[in-house]
Write a protein that holds these residues in place. Structure first.
Motif, mmCIF file in Angstrom:
data_model
loop_
_atom_site.group_PDB
_atom_site.id
_atom_site.type_symbol
_atom_site.label_atom_id
_atom_site.label_comp_id
_atom_site.label_asym_id
_atom_site.label_seq_id
_atom_site.Cartn_x
_atom_site.Cartn_y
_atom_site.Cartn_z
ATOM 1 N N ALA A 60 5.825 6.045 1.396
ATOM 2 C CA ALA A 60 4.665 6.020 2.277
ATOM 3 C C ALA A 60 4.252 7.451 2.609
ATOM 4 O O ALA A 60 3.075 7.795 2.592
ATOM 5 N N ALA A 61 5.253 8.306 2.868
ATOM 6 C CA ALA A 61 4.960 9.711 3.157
ATOM 7 C C ALA A 61 4.266 10.349 1.959
ATOM 8 O O ALA A 61 3.395 11.198 2.114
ATOM 9 N N GLY A 62 4.636 9.896 0.773
ATOM 10 C CA GLY A 62 4.012 10.421 -0.436
ATOM 11 C C GLY A 62 2.539 10.059 -0.543
ATOM 12 O O GLY A 62 1.811 10.633 -1.345
ATOM 13 N N ARG A 63 2.078 9.101 0.269
ATOM 14 C CA ARG A 63 0.658 8.733 0.254
ATOM 15 C C ARG A 63 -0.165 9.735 1.038
ATOM 16 O O ARG A 63 -1.370 9.765 0.919
ATOM 17 N N ALA A 64 0.472 10.465 1.943
ATOM 18 C CA ALA A 64 -0.288 11.340 2.842
ATOM 19 C C ALA A 64 -0.449 12.726 2.238
ATOM 20 O O ALA A 64 0.450 13.252 1.607
ATOM 21 N N GLY A 65 -1.613 13.289 2.453
ATOM 22 C CA GLY A 65 -1.831 14.687 2.110
ATOM 23 C C GLY A 65 -1.835 14.973 0.629
ATOM 24 O O GLY A 65 -1.331 15.980 0.174
ATOM 25 N N ARG A 66 -2.426 14.071 -0.153
ATOM 26 C CA ARG A 66 -2.454 14.314 -1.595
ATOM 27 C C ARG A 66 -3.621 15.197 -1.995
ATOM 28 O O ARG A 66 -3.658 15.700 -3.093
ATOM 29 N N ASP A 67 -4.590 15.345 -1.086
ATOM 30 C CA ASP A 67 -5.713 16.210 -1.402
ATOM 31 C C ASP A 67 -5.432 17.591 -0.825
ATOM 32 O O ASP A 67 -5.234 17.760 0.368
ATOM 33 N N PHE A 79 14.531 3.691 3.653
ATOM 34 C CA PHE A 79 14.382 5.120 3.406
ATOM 35 C C PHE A 79 13.411 5.357 2.256
ATOM 36 O O PHE A 79 12.497 6.181 2.353
ATOM 37 N N SER A 80 13.567 4.611 1.181
ATOM 38 C CA SER A 80 12.707 4.870 0.032
ATOM 39 C C SER A 80 11.272 4.445 0.314
ATOM 40 O O SER A 80 10.325 5.108 -0.094
ATOM 41 N N LEU A 81 11.119 3.373 1.076
ATOM 42 C CA LEU A 81 9.772 2.933 1.424
ATOM 43 C C LEU A 81 9.058 3.984 2.278
ATOM 44 O O LEU A 81 7.895 4.311 2.047
ATOM 45 N N LEU A 82 9.779 4.539 3.262
ATOM 46 C CA LEU A 82 9.160 5.536 4.130
ATOM 47 C C LEU A 82 8.869 6.824 3.356
ATOM 48 O O LEU A 82 7.850 7.473 3.571
ATOM 49 N N ILE A 103 0.824 -1.215 0.000
ATOM 50 C CA ILE A 103 0.000 0.000 0.000
ATOM 51 C C ILE A 103 0.853 1.259 0.000
ATOM 52 O O ILE A 103 0.350 2.360 -0.163
ATOM 53 N N ALA A 104 2.170 1.091 0.196
ATOM 54 C CA ALA A 104 3.017 2.285 0.272
ATOM 55 C C ALA A 104 3.372 2.808 -1.108
ATOM 56 O O ALA A 104 3.794 3.930 -1.279
ATOM 57 N N LYS A 105 3.204 1.952 -2.123
ATOM 58 C CA LYS A 105 3.715 2.300 -3.445
ATOM 59 C C LYS A 105 2.677 2.920 -4.356
ATOM 60 O O LYS A 105 1.657 2.305 -4.651
ATOM 61 N N GLY A 106 2.931 4.111 -4.804
ATOM 62 C CA GLY A 106 2.241 4.654 -5.968
ATOM 63 C C GLY A 106 0.763 5.003 -5.885
ATOM 64 O O GLY A 106 0.326 5.876 -6.589
ATOM 65 N N HIS A 107 -0.012 4.358 -5.038
ATOM 66 C CA HIS A 107 -1.449 4.587 -5.113
ATOM 67 C C HIS A 107 -1.812 6.004 -4.722
ATOM 68 O O HIS A 107 -1.249 6.579 -3.807
ATOM 69 N N ASP A 108 -2.781 6.516 -5.437
ATOM 70 C CA ASP A 108 -3.162 7.908 -5.236
ATOM 71 C C ASP A 108 -4.367 7.973 -4.301
ATOM 72 O O ASP A 108 -5.492 8.183 -4.720
ATOM 73 N N PHE A 109 -4.127 7.750 -2.991
ATOM 74 C CA PHE A 109 -5.215 7.840 -2.025
ATOM 75 C C PHE A 109 -5.397 9.309 -1.664
ATOM 76 O O PHE A 109 -4.503 9.922 -1.079
ATOM 77 N N ARG A 110 -6.567 9.852 -1.968
ATOM 78 C CA ARG A 110 -6.728 11.300 -1.794
ATOM 79 C C ARG A 110 -6.958 11.719 -0.347
ATOM 80 O O ARG A 110 -6.593 12.806 0.048
#
Ligand code: ADP
Ligand code: ZN
Ligand code: ZN
Length: 722
Positions: free
Chosen positions: A557-564, A551-554, A518-525
């Motif tokens: 994962a951080a990239g999943r947060a706050g996309r909206d 490091f890259s995984l975290l 779930i950390a990779k790529g998905h655009d959870f708004r």
């Protein structure tokens, strides 16, 4: 009249056949032509080959040469560059030419006879003609407008346009890298009516998302057929059609996973490798090729531009993109800002010192409070732990029994959902025993946590709060909080991942628990909080690449947060750790990949690790660990005694270090003992030269007495884990 033909057939490296076989044909056939040939008692697909001196088989007995069975003349011969790519891959990754060539072709091609192929081609031709006549075609739809580029995007596009590359596009998640790829492809297709582009992503799960973005942009301009995918999730007929479309040049854009690097694309001019750091670009079986590395080779071969993209590049690529004055060979392009960065600040990273939390707490008190607060506001949280199942081990406190796998040197994982003990290495599964199998104690208990347990635990901890409602009519106000889990277990059935992801997107899930999946790529708004429950393991791993991966995984994962944008202003990433002061977390907190990379590179330089050295692993499987190691050690000794005597080899061997054989980390899997041996050199070409010479020594060593019982051996060049 008949002609001799060299033909590649699908033989593995150790089948004892030469690299190419000789057949007889009535006509001269160009190299790259696909043929059917007899092989033993069966018939198989082969590729006509232009052998160079080294590959040409030794003695040939004319009376034993057989006739080819047929020519697949409905498919044009594979071109020189494709042949050269195969030749290079086989040689570099130390596998048989025929094995590599045939594995690079779509599976269905291997099965169809020339007649079946002809019928298929005629059918698809008729279908295409029918479509062309139908009125829906020919209607010109306007291409969707590309967004106005950010200044960083424009700068980067200008650089790519004006320089040769290869490029490392170092861009934060959400900085608009995909938009850069889209525009590069667009510029190329507009300029050249034949040009083709290859765009690779690491995971099948990410292809639908990418495909829809490319299709939306390019289908209106170039037709539905202009964009095809290539990955192992497709059916064999789908794969064959896509492959043919690329081979014949109808497909202008090929999107795919690592296998797509071998697609036949006669007008290839651009290769994009997105998330270039991702380990899934490296194949784990057969020829253990790296599609990223082959992309660079193929780019040079075809004079195509290559763009590697990542927010956390592999240290190899990062090092290659150091300033050219210091020897760097890639052009580094930087896009540090997220699109719309006024509202889209990167999430705040918070470390929770688990030394000050109740012992054995899985969730620290402040994290739990933060999750509750988010859920009550109608926002989503994502909790991730890289271990599936309920608990990694079951254990009896009375006698010390543990749930070991009888066939592997590993514990079986407890899955509470179906009350099973499952070995994640060999698959051996049993029902959980009612009592301890050795002492009869009824009280056997799990040690440690997996995602199943986190899901259960979190649901219990959140049981007393109620959803605010409104987002989804299915779950009105006052419903219990919904915790869902996505990992390899929950998504075993075809299509189930899509369904589960849709539920998250629809807002039917408040807290999503999962593995790196779930950390990779998905655009959870709507996710505004991401938590890593227990990531410390990688800090102390024996695998020197573990920190890089963590490091890259975290970061991802951080990239999943706050996309909206409307929710993103106060998103957070929580890290529960016993090492809050660790430099990796300190760099992560600042989103400072360059600092992290520099410190890792310093360590690697000191220890003489890649990218400052080049490695290969030889792995051996045998019934006993002694045999596996004996084979490797004998091959090493033989190299040092025999090869030095070869003319011109004494110096070459000086640059090679052969380490002693050791058991693999999981040394026994499915009752097979596994050992490995590391080969290292400061020079890539010295290592290559050595491996090429060593092959014959390895084959000969296998015949020695102490190596009886050896099952197989294989070489892994540039291994990802040692
Ligand atoms: P990355 O691949 O770096 O994660 P994307 O290309 O997916 O980033 O872009 C992130 C989001 O920003 C996407 O929703 C995309 O449509 C949007 N986007 C990208 N470039 C622009 C732009 N120039 N203007 C407006 N939106 C953009
Ligand atoms: Zn017991
Ligand atoms: Zn097992």
């Amino acid at each position: 009249m008949s002609e001799w033909l060299h033909v590649l057939v699908p033989t593995p490296a150790h089948a004892g056949l030469g690299p190419v076989l000789t057949y007889r044909s009535k006509e001269v056939l160009a190299a790259g032509t696909l043929v059917r040939v007899p092989l033993g008692k069966r018939e198989t697909l082969g590729v006509v080959w232009q052998s160079d001196a080294a590959e040409a088989t030794g003695e040939m007995q004319p009376d034993k040469v057989r006739d080819i069975a047929g020519v697949i003349d409905t498919i044009a011969p594979l071109n020189d560059q494709w042949q050269q790519l195969i030749r290079f891959s086989a040689q570099y990754y130390q596998r048989a030419l025929g094995e590599v060539a045939l594995a690079a072709l779509p599976p269905q091609l291997r099965e169809l006879s020339p007649e079946q192929m002809l019928r298929r081609r005629q059918r698809s031709l008729r279908a295409a003609e029918k479509k062309a006549k139908s009125p829906a075609q020919g209607k010109v739809t306007a291409a969707p407008l590309a967004p106005v580029l950010s200044s960083e995007q424009s700068q980067v596009l200008g650089d790519i346009e004006s320089q040769a590359g290869p490029f490392l596009l170092f861009g934060a998640t959400g900085s608009g890298k995909t938009e850069v790829y889209l525009q590069c492809v667009q510029t190329l297709l507009e300029r050249d009516p034949l040009a083709q582009a290859l765009v690779m992503v690491p995971e099948i799960n990410l292809t639908p998302q990418l495909e829809s973005r490319f299709r939306e942009r390019f289908a209106p301009l170039y037709g539905e057929h202009a964009v095809v995918s290539l990955h192992s999730g497709m059916t064999n007929p789908q794969r064959l059609n896509a492959w043919l479309a690329a081979h014949e040049g109808h497909a202008r854009i090929v999107l795919g996973t690592r296998m797509a690097i071998f697609a036949s694309m006669p007008h290839l001019q651009l290769i994009v490798v997105d998330e270039e750091h991702d380990p899934s670009y490296k194949s784990g079986e057969g020829a253990r090729y790296s599609a990223r590395d082959l992309a660079l080779y193929r780019g040079k071969l075809e004079d195509a531009k290559v763009i590697l993209g990542s927010a956390t590049p592999s240290l190899e690529s990062w090092y290659q993109s150091r300033p050219s004055a210091e020897g760097g060979r890639y052009v580094r392009l930087h896009m540090p800002s997220r699109i719309g960065s006024e509202t889209q600040a990167l999430p705040l990273i918070r470390r929770v010192d688990m030394n000050h939390q109740p012992r054995k707490a899985v969730f620290s008190i402040p994290l739990l409070e933060a999750i509750k607060e988010r859920v009550l506001r109608g926002e989503q949280c994502m909790v991730f732990l890289n271990r599936r199942g309920y608990a990694p081990v079951l254990h009896c406190a009375d006698c010390g029994w543990k749930s070991e796998c009888p066939h592997c040197s590993a514990f079986r994982v407890f899955h509470k959902i179906d009350r099973s003990l499952r070995c994640h290495h060999c698959g051996f599964t049993e029902r959980v025993p009612r009592a301890c199998p050795t002492c009869g104690n009824l009280d056997i208990s799990p040690i440690g946590q997996g995602t199943e347990q986190i899901e259960e635990h979190l649901a219990a901890l959140l049981a007393d709060i109620r959803r605010p409602g409104t987002q989804s009519p299915q779950f009105p106000e006052g419903e219990p909080v919904r915790v869902a889990r996505i990992d390899a277990d929950s998504t075993r059935l075809k299509g189930s991942l899509q369904i589960q992801l849709a539920a998250v997107h629809a807002g039917d899930v408040d807290v999503l628990v999962g593995t790196q999946m779930i950390a990779k790529g998905h655009d959870f708004r709507r996710i505004t909080l991401v938590a890593a429950v227990n990531p410390d393991g990688a800090l102390f791993s024996s695998d020197f690449r573990a920190p890089e991966r963590l490091f890259s995984l975290l970061m991802q994962a951080a990239g999943r947060a706050g996309r909206d944008a409307s929710l993103g202003h106060n998103s957070e990433v929580w890290i529960q750790t016993f090492q809050p002061a660790h430099p990796l977390y300190a760099a992560l907190k600042q989103y400072d990949y360059p600092a992290f990379a520099q410190s890792q590179l310093n360590d690697r330089a000191q220890a003489g690790m890649p990218p400052f050295s080049f490695q290969a692993l030889v792995r051996a499987d045998a019934r006993s660990q002694d045999t596996a190691q004996a084979f490797l050690n004998a091959a090493s000794a033989n190299a040092q005694t025999d090869m030095v005597a070869w003319p011109g080899w004494e110096d070459a061997l000086q640059d090679i270090t052969l380490y002693p054989a050791v058991p693999m980390r999981i040394q026994r899997v499915a009752n097979v003992e596994r050992a490995q041996m590391l080969v290292e050199s400061p020079s890539r070409s010295a290592l290559q030269r050595f491996l090429n010479g060593w092959q014959s020594v390895l084959h000969a060593t296998r015949k020695q007495d102490e190596c009886k019982g050896l099952i197989r051996w294989a070489i892994d060049v540039d291994p990802l884990a040692i």
